[in-house]
Enzyme design. Sequence first.
Site, PDB file in Angstrom:
ATOM      1  N   ARG A 120       0.830  -1.036  -0.011  1.00 47.28           N
ATOM      2  CA  ARG A 120      -0.019   0.080  -0.126  1.00 47.28           C
ATOM      3  C   ARG A 120       0.950   1.298  -0.040  1.00 47.28           C
ATOM      4  O   ARG A 120       0.981   1.866  -1.094  1.00 47.28           O
ATOM      5  CB  ARG A 120      -0.789   0.024   1.201  1.00 47.28           C
ATOM      6  N   ASP A 121       1.471   1.604   1.123  1.00 44.02           N
ATOM      7  CA  ASP A 121       2.217   2.781   1.301  1.00 44.02           C
ATOM      8  C   ASP A 121       3.197   2.754   0.088  1.00 44.02           C
ATOM      9  O   ASP A 121       3.576   3.599  -0.519  1.00 44.02           O
ATOM     10  CB  ASP A 121       2.715   2.869   2.583  1.00 44.02           C
TER      11      ASP A 121
ATOM     12  N   HIS B 250       5.042   4.675  12.823  1.00 46.70           N
ATOM     13  CA  HIS B 250       5.212   4.663  11.167  1.00 46.70           C
ATOM     14  C   HIS B 250       6.225   5.733  10.875  1.00 46.70           C
ATOM     15  O   HIS B 250       5.909   6.750  10.590  1.00 46.70           O
ATOM     16  CB  HIS B 250       3.857   4.805  10.674  1.00 46.70           C
TER      17      HIS B 250
ATOM     18  N   HIS C 205       8.846   7.469   8.041  1.00 49.59           N
ATOM     19  CA  HIS C 205       9.295   7.355   6.878  1.00 49.59           C
ATOM     20  C   HIS C 205      10.917   7.802   6.959  1.00 49.59           C
ATOM     21  O   HIS C 205      11.178   8.390   8.054  1.00 49.59           O
ATOM     22  CB  HIS C 205       8.491   8.521   5.933  1.00 49.59           C
TER      23      HIS C 205
ATOM     24  N   CYS D 231       4.187   9.524   0.036  1.00 47.70           N
ATOM     25  CA  CYS D 231       2.715   9.836  -0.104  1.00 47.70           C
ATOM     26  C   CYS D 231       2.672  10.519  -1.112  1.00 47.70           C
ATOM     27  O   CYS D 231       3.546  11.781  -1.259  1.00 47.70           O
ATOM     28  CB  CYS D 231       2.349  10.400   1.158  1.00 47.70           C
TER      29      CYS D 231
ATOM     30  N   ASN E 262       8.941   4.325   3.783  1.00 49.35           N
ATOM     31  CA  ASN E 262       9.090   3.839   5.171  1.00 49.35           C
ATOM     32  C   ASN E 262      10.310   3.152   5.343  1.00 49.35           C
ATOM     33  O   ASN E 262      11.027   2.755   4.427  1.00 49.35           O
ATOM     34  CB  ASN E 262       7.904   2.886   5.329  1.00 49.35           C
TER      35      ASN E 262
HETATM   36  P1  HMG Z   1     -13.110  14.476  -2.522  1.00 51.69           P
HETATM   37  O1  HMG Z   1     -12.847  14.748  -3.997  1.00 51.69           O
HETATM   38  O2  HMG Z   1     -13.292  15.348  -1.624  1.00 51.69           O
HETATM   39  O3  HMG Z   1     -14.385  13.170  -2.457  1.00 51.69           O
HETATM   40  O4  HMG Z   1     -11.870  13.406  -2.179  1.00 51.69           O
HETATM   41  P2  HMG Z   1     -15.809  13.643  -2.701  1.00 51.69           P
HETATM   42  O5  HMG Z   1     -16.617  12.765  -1.659  1.00 51.69           O
HETATM   43  O6  HMG Z   1     -16.216  14.951  -2.855  1.00 51.69           O
HETATM   44  O7  HMG Z   1     -16.110  12.763  -4.256  1.00 51.69           O
HETATM   45  C1  HMG Z   1     -15.366  13.267  -5.282  1.00 51.69           C
HETATM   46  C2  HMG Z   1     -15.470  12.062  -6.166  1.00 51.69           C
HETATM   47  O8  HMG Z   1     -14.260  11.014  -5.706  1.00 51.69           O
HETATM   48  C3  HMG Z   1     -16.511  11.334  -6.641  1.00 51.69           C
HETATM   49  O9  HMG Z   1     -16.482  10.869  -7.741  1.00 51.69           O
HETATM   50  C4  HMG Z   1     -16.733  10.024  -5.625  1.00 51.69           C
HETATM   51  O10 HMG Z   1     -17.359   9.274  -6.107  1.00 51.69           O
HETATM   52  C5  HMG Z   1     -15.123   9.806  -5.571  1.00 51.69           C
HETATM   53  P3  HMG Z   1     -17.073  11.520  -9.199  1.00 51.69           P
HETATM   54  O11 HMG Z   1     -18.448  11.751  -8.801  1.00 51.69           O
HETATM   55  O12 HMG Z   1     -16.210  12.944  -9.343  1.00 51.69           O
HETATM   56  O13 HMG Z   1     -16.623  10.654 -10.453  1.00 51.69           O
HETATM   57  N1  HMG Z   1     -14.806   9.096  -4.287  1.00 51.69           N
HETATM   58  C6  HMG Z   1     -14.194   7.965  -4.254  1.00 51.69           C
HETATM   59  N2  HMG Z   1     -13.973   7.051  -5.230  1.00 51.69           N
HETATM   60  C7  HMG Z   1     -13.266   5.949  -4.732  1.00 51.69           C
HETATM   61  N3  HMG Z   1     -13.211   5.620  -3.342  1.00 51.69           N
HETATM   62  C8  HMG Z   1     -13.414   6.581  -2.495  1.00 51.69           C
HETATM   63  C9  HMG Z   1     -14.131   7.776  -2.914  1.00 51.69           C
HETATM   64  N4  HMG Z   1     -14.544   8.769  -2.325  1.00 51.69           N
HETATM   65  C10 HMG Z   1     -15.021   9.660  -3.116  1.00 51.69           C
HETATM   66  N5  HMG Z   1     -13.312   6.267  -1.222  1.00 51.69           N
HETATM   67  C11 HMG Z   1     -11.033  11.571  -1.107  1.00 51.69           C
HETATM   68  C12 HMG Z   1     -11.811  12.856  -0.933  1.00 51.69           C
HETATM   69  C13 HMG Z   1     -10.732  11.191   0.398  1.00 51.69           C
HETATM   70  C14 HMG Z   1     -11.801  10.489  -1.600  1.00 51.69           C
HETATM   71  C15 HMG Z   1      -9.717  11.804  -1.735  1.00 51.69           C
HETATM   72  O14 HMG Z   1      -9.224  12.938  -1.046  1.00 51.69           O
HETATM   73  C16 HMG Z   1      -8.745  10.802  -1.616  1.00 51.69           C
HETATM   74  O15 HMG Z   1      -9.204   9.781  -2.112  1.00 51.69           O
HETATM   75  N6  HMG Z   1      -7.555  10.882  -0.846  1.00 51.69           N
HETATM   76  C17 HMG Z   1      -6.738   9.679  -0.657  1.00 51.69           C
HETATM   77  C18 HMG Z   1      -5.329  10.511  -0.516  1.00 51.69           C
HETATM   78  C19 HMG Z   1      -4.393   9.378  -0.175  1.00 51.69           C
HETATM   79  O16 HMG Z   1      -4.877   8.102  -0.438  1.00 51.69           O
HETATM   80  N7  HMG Z   1      -3.290   9.474   0.133  1.00 51.69           N
HETATM   81  C20 HMG Z   1      -2.155   8.601   0.581  1.00 51.69           C
HETATM   82  C21 HMG Z   1      -2.599   7.530   1.803  1.00 51.69           C
HETATM   83  S1  HMG Z   1      -2.332   8.380   3.330  1.00 51.69           S
HETATM   84  C22 HMG Z   1      -0.635   8.210   3.536  1.00 51.69           C
HETATM   85  O17 HMG Z   1      -0.104   7.445   2.715  1.00 51.69           O
HETATM   86  C23 HMG Z   1      -0.113   8.387   4.887  1.00 51.69           C
HETATM   87  C24 HMG Z   1      -0.018   7.065   5.809  1.00 51.69           C
HETATM   88  O18 HMG Z   1       1.191   6.447   5.193  1.00 51.69           O
HETATM   89  C25 HMG Z   1       0.868   7.571   7.129  1.00 51.69           C
HETATM   90  C26 HMG Z   1       1.817   8.625   6.831  1.00 51.69           C
HETATM   91  O19 HMG Z   1       3.023   8.153   6.399  1.00 51.69           O
HETATM   92  O20 HMG Z   1       1.804   9.721   7.330  1.00 51.69           O
HETATM   93  C27 HMG Z   1      -1.290   6.326   6.085  1.00 51.69           C
HETATM   94 MG    MG Z   2       3.218   6.516   5.242  1.00 53.00          MG
END
Ligand code: HMG
Ligand code: MG
Length: 302
Positions: A15-16, A207, A209, A240, A249
């Site tokens: 994933r990450d 966690h 990095h 990310c 990481n």
């Molecule tokens: P948004 O644009 O505000 O969502 O995104 P919305 O509710 O307004 O919906 C807009 C569109 O997104 C719609 O589609 C929804 O259907 C779709 P459209 O009508 O335009 O075709 N949508 C989705 N599609 C699939 N799955 C969903 C979903 N939700 C809405 N769950 C949202 C908000 C949270 C979805 C967006 O910002 C997003 O996907 N962000 C994810 C970012 C991400 O994955 N970052 C990496 C992971 S975090 C990380 O790595 C940190 C970590 O490792 C810890 C660390 O190191 O800090 C965990």
């Molecule tokens: Mg991370």
Amino acid sequence: MKLPAKVKLVDVGPRDGLQNEKQPVPAAVKIELVHRLQDAGLKNIEVTSFVSPKWVPQMADNAEVMAGIQRQPGVCYSVLTPNMQGFEAALGAQPDEIVVFGAASEAFSQRNINCSIAESIERFRPVVEAARAKGIHVRGAMSCTVGCPYEGEIAPARVEMLARLMKDIGVQHVGVADTIGVGTPLKVQRALEATLRHFDINDISGHFHDTYGQALANTLASLELGVWQFDTSVAGLGGCPYAKGATGNVATEDVVYLLHGMDIETGIDLDKLIDAGKFISDFLGRPPGSRAATALLNKRAA
Ligand code: HMG
Ligand code: MG
């Protein structure tokens, strides 16, 4: 110094590790990576995330990857779910654990999940409730607990606030993340201590990095506080897309080498883990980002 006798590692490589890769990684390769990790003894694997494919294209094959895994009993397969839409999509994949992910920094919350910290908690609330009603374990990831790519240094009080909000909505375990790898041991300990005001030591993980090469030192500093659970990434993959410049990481291989060298059990076979790291690194066309793996691969070749 009393260190834990046993440590639980969650490999977040699939994933990450892979979410930030520009080149497409076929679902079959991700599935093979998960299989190799479980064969190496990993009991916790973060497989994928049910996020918007527009935001993170690499995770668009989430359902396919989850469906393709031959599950081993006793292994916990987790997935990220940022909202109810993601949770409902994830349900079909029968995850053992879901991860909601928030941030101690407002700016990062906006960039990463397009909402404020307060709004994110309101989005997570029904997700946590629904998951717990179904008996699915809920972990919360707390990003930017030491530093933020947009806001700079983050005060422990911000971490404490986020931990409290996560606790209030029923999150069972939190990961204290140094998203951009700027933390050093004492700062990381402050973030962990802030979290410990709301979560038990058994419900906290680190966690880290490794952007600035501090992740192993931060791991040791966490062990000194009694923290015994860590997210790590095979071959040091990771980053990310919304934290530009952050590298992977801490490598699982490096952490396993460290722990085994201190007689701390992990249940992981380092040789098989190195093979798993070599497999994915070969696919990506670069050497494994693990010092221990590099050294041991050189030794094998000699
Ligand atoms: P948004 O644009 O505000 O969502 O995104 P919305 O509710 O307004 O919906 C807009 C569109 O997104 C719609 O589609 C929804 O259907 C779709 P459209 O009508 O335009 O075709 N949508 C989705 N599609 C699939 N799955 C969903 C979903 N939700 C809405 N769950 C949202 C908000 C949270 C979805 C967006 O910002 C997003 O996907 N962000 C994810 C970012 C991400 O994955 N970052 C990496 C992971 S975090 C990380 O790595 C940190 C970590 O490792 C810890 C660390 O190191 O800090 C965990
Ligand atoms: Mg991370």
